[in-house]
Design a protein around this motif. Structure first.
Motif, PDB file in Angstrom:
ATOM      1  N   ALA A 186      66.711  52.353  66.172  1.00  0.00           N
ATOM      2  CA  ALA A 186      65.426  52.913  66.577  1.00  0.00           C
ATOM      3  C   ALA A 186      64.427  51.807  66.893  1.00  0.00           C
ATOM      4  O   ALA A 186      63.656  51.897  67.866  1.00  0.00           O
ATOM      5  N   GLU A 187      64.438  50.722  66.085  1.00  0.00           N
ATOM      6  CA  GLU A 187      63.528  49.601  66.336  1.00  0.00           C
ATOM      7  C   GLU A 187      63.831  48.943  67.684  1.00  0.00           C
ATOM      8  O   GLU A 187      62.919  48.632  68.461  1.00  0.00           O
ATOM      9  N   VAL A 188      65.125  48.713  67.958  1.00  0.00           N
ATOM     10  CA  VAL A 188      65.509  48.061  69.207  1.00  0.00           C
ATOM     11  C   VAL A 188      65.131  48.932  70.404  1.00  0.00           C
ATOM     12  O   VAL A 188      64.606  48.444  71.413  1.00  0.00           O
ATOM     13  N   MET A 189      65.388  50.242  70.315  1.00  0.00           N
ATOM     14  CA  MET A 189      65.045  51.134  71.435  1.00  0.00           C
ATOM     15  C   MET A 189      63.548  51.175  71.658  1.00  0.00           C
ATOM     16  O   MET A 189      63.084  51.226  72.804  1.00  0.00           O
ATOM     17  N   GLN A 190      62.787  51.142  70.581  1.00  0.00           N
ATOM     18  CA  GLN A 190      61.336  51.142  70.738  1.00  0.00           C
ATOM     19  C   GLN A 190      60.880  49.871  71.454  1.00  0.00           C
ATOM     20  O   GLN A 190      59.989  49.903  72.297  1.00  0.00           O
ATOM     21  N   LEU A 191      61.524  48.744  71.122  1.00  0.00           N
ATOM     22  CA  LEU A 191      61.190  47.490  71.812  1.00  0.00           C
ATOM     23  C   LEU A 191      61.494  47.588  73.302  1.00  0.00           C
ATOM     24  O   LEU A 191      60.709  47.127  74.152  1.00  0.00           O
ATOM     25  N   LEU A 192      62.634  48.174  73.657  1.00  0.00           N
ATOM     26  CA  LEU A 192      62.988  48.306  75.074  1.00  0.00           C
ATOM     27  C   LEU A 192      62.011  49.208  75.802  1.00  0.00           C
ATOM     28  O   LEU A 192      61.644  48.949  76.963  1.00  0.00           O
ATOM     29  N   VAL A 193      61.578  50.283  75.134  1.00  0.00           N
ATOM     30  CA  VAL A 193      60.571  51.169  75.740  1.00  0.00           C
ATOM     31  C   VAL A 193      59.275  50.407  75.980  1.00  0.00           C
ATOM     32  O   VAL A 193      58.644  50.523  77.049  1.00  0.00           O
ATOM     33  N   GLU A 194      58.853  49.629  75.013  1.00  0.00           N
ATOM     34  CA  GLU A 194      57.622  48.851  75.160  1.00  0.00           C
ATOM     35  C   GLU A 194      57.755  47.826  76.291  1.00  0.00           C
ATOM     36  O   GLU A 194      56.790  47.580  77.043  1.00  0.00           O
ATOM     37  N   LEU A 195      58.932  47.212  76.425  1.00  0.00           N
ATOM     38  CA  LEU A 195      59.142  46.266  77.516  1.00  0.00           C
ATOM     39  C   LEU A 195      59.058  46.959  78.867  1.00  0.00           C
ATOM     40  O   LEU A 195      58.496  46.416  79.827  1.00  0.00           O
ATOM     41  N   ALA A 196      59.635  48.167  78.957  1.00  0.00           N
ATOM     42  CA  ALA A 196      59.545  48.921  80.210  1.00  0.00           C
ATOM     43  C   ALA A 196      58.100  49.252  80.529  1.00  0.00           C
ATOM     44  O   ALA A 196      57.668  49.166  81.694  1.00  0.00           O
ATOM     45  N   ASP A 197      57.310  49.635  79.512  1.00  0.00           N
ATOM     46  CA  ASP A 197      55.896  49.944  79.725  1.00  0.00           C
ATOM     47  C   ASP A 197      55.120  48.691  80.146  1.00  0.00           C
ATOM     48  O   ASP A 197      54.071  48.804  80.798  1.00  0.00           O
ATOM     49  N   ALA A 198      55.625  47.505  79.755  1.00  0.00           N
ATOM     50  CA  ALA A 198      54.949  46.251  80.115  1.00  0.00           C
ATOM     51  C   ALA A 198      55.348  45.745  81.491  1.00  0.00           C
ATOM     52  O   ALA A 198      54.926  44.649  81.890  1.00  0.00           O
ATOM     53  N   GLY A 199      56.165  46.503  82.216  1.00  0.00           N
ATOM     54  CA  GLY A 199      56.496  46.133  83.582  1.00  0.00           C
ATOM     55  C   GLY A 199      57.858  45.501  83.753  1.00  0.00           C
ATOM     56  O   GLY A 199      58.261  45.171  84.877  1.00  0.00           O
ATOM     57  N   HIS A 200      58.611  45.347  82.672  1.00  0.00           N
ATOM     58  CA  HIS A 200      59.968  44.807  82.797  1.00  0.00           C
ATOM     59  C   HIS A 200      60.884  45.909  83.347  1.00  0.00           C
ATOM     60  O   HIS A 200      60.748  47.077  83.012  1.00  0.00           O
ATOM     61  N   THR A 201      61.826  45.486  84.173  1.00  0.00           N
ATOM     62  CA  THR A 201      62.862  46.411  84.636  1.00  0.00           C
ATOM     63  C   THR A 201      63.973  46.378  83.600  1.00  0.00           C
ATOM     64  O   THR A 201      64.594  45.341  83.380  1.00  0.00           O
ATOM     65  N   VAL A 202      64.203  47.519  82.941  1.00  0.00           N
ATOM     66  CA  VAL A 202      65.169  47.583  81.851  1.00  0.00           C
ATOM     67  C   VAL A 202      66.359  48.418  82.296  1.00  0.00           C
ATOM     68  O   VAL A 202      66.205  49.566  82.734  1.00  0.00           O
ATOM     69  N   ILE A 203      67.547  47.826  82.208  1.00  0.00           N
ATOM     70  CA  ILE A 203      68.793  48.531  82.532  1.00  0.00           C
ATOM     71  C   ILE A 203      69.617  48.568  81.258  1.00  0.00           C
ATOM     72  O   ILE A 203      70.056  47.532  80.747  1.00  0.00           O
ATOM     73  N   LEU A 204      69.816  49.769  80.760  1.00  0.00           N
ATOM     74  CA  LEU A 204      70.495  49.978  79.488  1.00  0.00           C
ATOM     75  C   LEU A 204      71.895  50.522  79.746  1.00  0.00           C
ATOM     76  O   LEU A 204      72.064  51.537  80.408  1.00  0.00           O
ATOM     77  N   ILE A 205      72.892  49.839  79.218  1.00  0.00           N
ATOM     78  CA  ILE A 205      74.285  50.277  79.324  1.00  0.00           C
ATOM     79  C   ILE A 205      74.677  50.885  77.988  1.00  0.00           C
ATOM     80  O   ILE A 205      74.587  50.223  76.944  1.00  0.00           O
ATOM     81  N   THR A 206      75.112  52.142  77.988  1.00  0.00           N
ATOM     82  CA  THR A 206      75.446  52.789  76.723  1.00  0.00           C
ATOM     83  C   THR A 206      76.430  53.927  76.940  1.00  0.00           C
ATOM     84  O   THR A 206      76.564  54.447  78.061  1.00  0.00           O
ATOM     85  N   HIS A 207      77.135  54.272  75.871  1.00  0.00           N
ATOM     86  CA  HIS A 207      77.984  55.460  75.916  1.00  0.00           C
ATOM     87  C   HIS A 207      77.338  56.608  75.151  1.00  0.00           C
ATOM     88  O   HIS A 207      77.841  57.731  75.150  1.00  0.00           O
ATOM     89  N   ASP A 208      76.211  56.325  74.500  1.00  0.00           N
ATOM     90  CA  ASP A 208      75.522  57.300  73.659  1.00  0.00           C
ATOM     91  C   ASP A 208      74.463  58.021  74.488  1.00  0.00           C
ATOM     92  O   ASP A 208      73.466  57.427  74.899  1.00  0.00           O
ATOM     93  N   ARG A 209      74.662  59.300  74.710  1.00  0.00           N
ATOM     94  CA  ARG A 209      73.730  60.044  75.543  1.00  0.00           C
ATOM     95  C   ARG A 209      72.361  60.193  74.878  1.00  0.00           C
ATOM     96  O   ARG A 209      71.337  60.315  75.564  1.00  0.00           O
ATOM     97  N   ASP A 210      72.326  60.209  73.544  1.00  0.00           N
ATOM     98  CA  ASP A 210      71.040  60.292  72.852  1.00  0.00           C
ATOM     99  C   ASP A 210      70.222  59.029  73.112  1.00  0.00           C
ATOM    100  O   ASP A 210      69.004  59.104  73.312  1.00  0.00           O
ATOM    101  N   ILE A 211      70.906  57.869  73.086  1.00  0.00           N
ATOM    102  CA  ILE A 211      70.219  56.609  73.398  1.00  0.00           C
ATOM    103  C   ILE A 211      69.787  56.615  74.859  1.00  0.00           C
ATOM    104  O   ILE A 211      68.663  56.230  75.202  1.00  0.00           O
TER     105      ILE A 211
END
Length: 657
Positions: A186-211
């Motif tokens: 949850a902490e890591v995902m929150q960081l990625l969300v914050e990075l996206a809000d800060a203008g970073h282009t975030v590409i997340l590779i996952t097999h977990d649909r909830d993530i």
């Protein structure tokens, strides 16, 4: 890049593995077409083997497609070379891996600094930025902790900080929560969300649909094809403003990356890393050093011993005339008749090139007497050139002069054995009178001790008197027994010998003169001794060669053990020459340390030999040469492992065990 140009654009992208050397072809991606705009938060979801990780490797320029096109900020990636791809990974991308992929030997801060290191950022700026990023992510108290001292969530945050070190315009996160507990996820995902809000282009590779649901756009991939795409989601106003603030990726300074630290900074960092890596396994490093130490010490000791032996031999031979020749009239065969040498012959020899002195020597044996002591000894009639001609100084007294020769003075200079025989009572011989075949002579000097050559103990058993006196008062002949010739240049000994023979043949009408060329013998002996010394050095150098092979073997093993580290460095922007320099530096560091230790050891052994009475002469040239060979050994034998490391495929290196 215009607003209409996607940040990342893929068209018909295919990736195939195998298909050569008998391996079956496997197509992992099958015509993927995709556009991703700046500031998007995209999740690529799919089951294991669907091709999502391969797609991430292609997006991050870690791998090249088999076919199709890929443009980053409008630039075709296929047109970029290996170093330009490294620059792009360094400047545009930041990787966050499931396995964290941190370098175990580096601290948290040093791991974060790696992308900036390869970007050429000065050390103070790197350290400051890395510290600020780690503090921002809650790791301000863990700056100097190594990965093994951090929890999984902390390691992943270090990985995220590293991805942001050079700006992290595009964050590629491959299963970033796969190895974490729910809280850390949850902490890591929150960081990625914050990075996206800060203008970073975030590409997340996952097999977990909830993530994946946390992203603003979800792309589903199956069997190497995109089967679903929720479409581009609106970018928030704050993120849009942030993305517009990014400088152009391919700006005025071009691509390939400006370097600010220069070669000195690169080497300093390479030395620091090399030193740390080498001492992680001190036993193996010690064994490698031992080969270099033995090699360098052996070269120094062997050359010192050889030089000492050569010096001793040459010193002994030089006592009897290092640049001397002896000329005598000798028939070529038993049927030939020859006359004695004459003083005119001596004068002719004096005029020849390279002849410094030509001195007649009239030789005979007499009975010397003092008191009631008789002693049979050799008497030599010589001129005032005696000391130079035979390199034989006085130990006591004075030598006779030209006036003594002119007046047939009865003065004598005795050798050590004659002194011992006639003056065994300890009387000072200078000024005393002795009889030579009943003719009284005053002793005016004592010859310095010569010793013996090749077992001859008679060199000091002689008396020398003026040539004129010996000729008229002792032997009754004006003809010298032989002539002593001193030459100026030892290198021309053979030519001078031939010149004497030719001149005497002309003057005497026949070739009946023989030259005993001690100068040439000594020169040849010196050459032989030098050759033997070099052979000893070459034999010792074999151990240095063996030490070099040991360096190569250890470096090859090190490359295999650190393949994943090499992949991490490449993913964070290291160029091939950065990897080459790193491993070459490690090889040279081992060789330099071994070389220095070998020099110290070799000098100590040579000193010990001298204290033990064994001749050994240390040569600065040999010491420096042995050290230089050790360094060269590191360069030569370290190059192949370093080149192999630099040529590793980034994806294969990252996926190695």
């Amino acid at each position: 890049m215009s607003a209409a140009t996607p940040l990342l654009s893929l068209r018909g992208l295919r990736k195939q593995y195998g298909g050569h050397d008998g391996a079956p072809a496997t197509e992992v991606l099958r015509g993927v077409s995709l556009d991703i705009a700046a500031g998007e938060f995209v999740a690529i979801v799919g089951s294991s083997g669907s091709g999502k990780s391969t797609l991430m490797h292609l997006l991050g320029c870690l791998d090249r497609p088999t076919s199709g096109t890929y443009h980053v900020a409008g630039r075709d990636v296929a047109a970029l070379g290996a170093d330009e791809l490294a620059w792009l990974r360094r400047e545009a991308f930041g990787f966050v891996f499931q396995g964290y992929h941190l370098i175990a030997t580096e601290s948290a801060r040093e791991n974060v600094e790696i992308p900036a290191l390869y970007a050429g950022t000065p050390a103070p700026e790197r350290e400051s930025r890395a510290t600020a990023l780690l503090e921002r992510l809650g790791l301000g108290q863990r700056l100097d902790h190594r990965p093994g001292q951090l929890s999984g969530g902390q390691q992943q945050r270090v990985s995220i900080a590293r991805a942001l070190m050079n700006g992290g315009r595009i964050i590629l996160a491959d299963e970033p929560t796969g190895a974490l507990d729910s809280h850390s996820s949850a902490e890591v995902m929150q960081l990625l969300v914050e990075l996206a809000d800060a203008g970073h282009t975030v590409i997340l590779i996952t097999h977990d649909r909830d993530i994946a649901a946390r992203a603003r756009r979800v792309i589903e991939i199956r069997d190497g094809q995109i089967i679903a795409d929720t479409g581009t989601a609106p970018v928030s106003e704050a993120a849009r403003r942030a993305t517009h603030a990014w400088p152009p990726l391919f700006g005025a300074r071009g691509h390939g990356g400006d370097r600010f630290t220069g070669l000195a900074g690169d080497l300093r960092e390479a030395l620091r890393a090399a030193w740390r890596v080498l001492w992680i396994n001190p036993f193996r490093t010690g064994l490698t050093l031992l080969g270099i130490i033995i090699g360098v010490a052996s070269v120094i000791v062997m050359l010192a011993a050889g030089s000492g032996s050569q010096f001793q031999v040459m010193k002994k031979m030089a006592v009897f005339g290092a640049n001397k020749m002896y000329v005598a009239a000798t028939p070529v065969t038993s049927r030939d008749r020859t006359g004695p040498l004459s003083l005119a012959d001596v004068e002719t020899m004096r005029e020849l090139p390279n002849v410094e002195v030509a001195m007649p020597y009239l030789e005979g044996f007499v009975i010397s007497r003092r008191g009631n002591v008789d002693h049979r000894t050799e008497v030599g009639g010589v001129t005032t050139d005696f000391e130079v001609a035979l390199d034989w100084p006085l130990a006591e007294g004075v030598f006779f002069d030209a006036e003594d020769e002119r007046t047939l003075a009865k003065v004598a200079i005795i050798g050590k054995r004659v002194r011992t025989a006639l003056f065994e009572d300890g009387t000072d011989p200078v000024g005393q009178t002795i009889l030579l075949d009943s003719v009284p002579f005053q002793v005016i000097g004592v010859l310095a001790e010569k010793g013996a050559l090749a077992g001859n103990a008679d060199e000091d058993d002689r008396v020398v008197v003026p040539y004129s006196t010996a000729s008229a008062r002792l032997f009754g002949t004006p003809y010298p027994t032989w002539v002593a010739v001193a030459i100026r240049r030892l290198q021309q000994a053979r030519q001078t010998e031939n010149a004497i023979i030719d001149a005497m043949a002309v003057q005497r009408g026949q070739r009946d003169v023989r030259v005993y060329n001690r100068a040439e013998s000594i020169r040849a002996s010196a050459e032989t001794e030098r050759t033997m010394t070099m052979m000893l050095g070459l034999i010792a150098a074999i151990s240095l060669l063996v030490g070099g092979i040991g360096v190569m073997n250890v470096m090859l093993m090190t490359v295999r053990e650190r393949t994943r580290e090499i992949g991490i460095r490449m993913a964070t922007g290291a160029r091939q020459r950065d990897i080459l320099r790193q491993f070459m530096t490690e090889a040279v560091v081992v060789s330099v340390i071994g070389g220095v230790a070998g020099m110290v050891g070799g000098v100590l052994v040579a000193v010990a030999l001298r204290l033990a009475g064994i001749p050994a002469i240390l040569s600065l040239t040999a010491i420096v040469g042995a050290f230089g060979c050790a360094v060269a050994t590191g360069l030569v034998f370290g190059y192949m492992p370093a080149r192999n490391a630099a040529r590793l495929d980034p994806v294969q290196a990252l996926n190695s065990d």
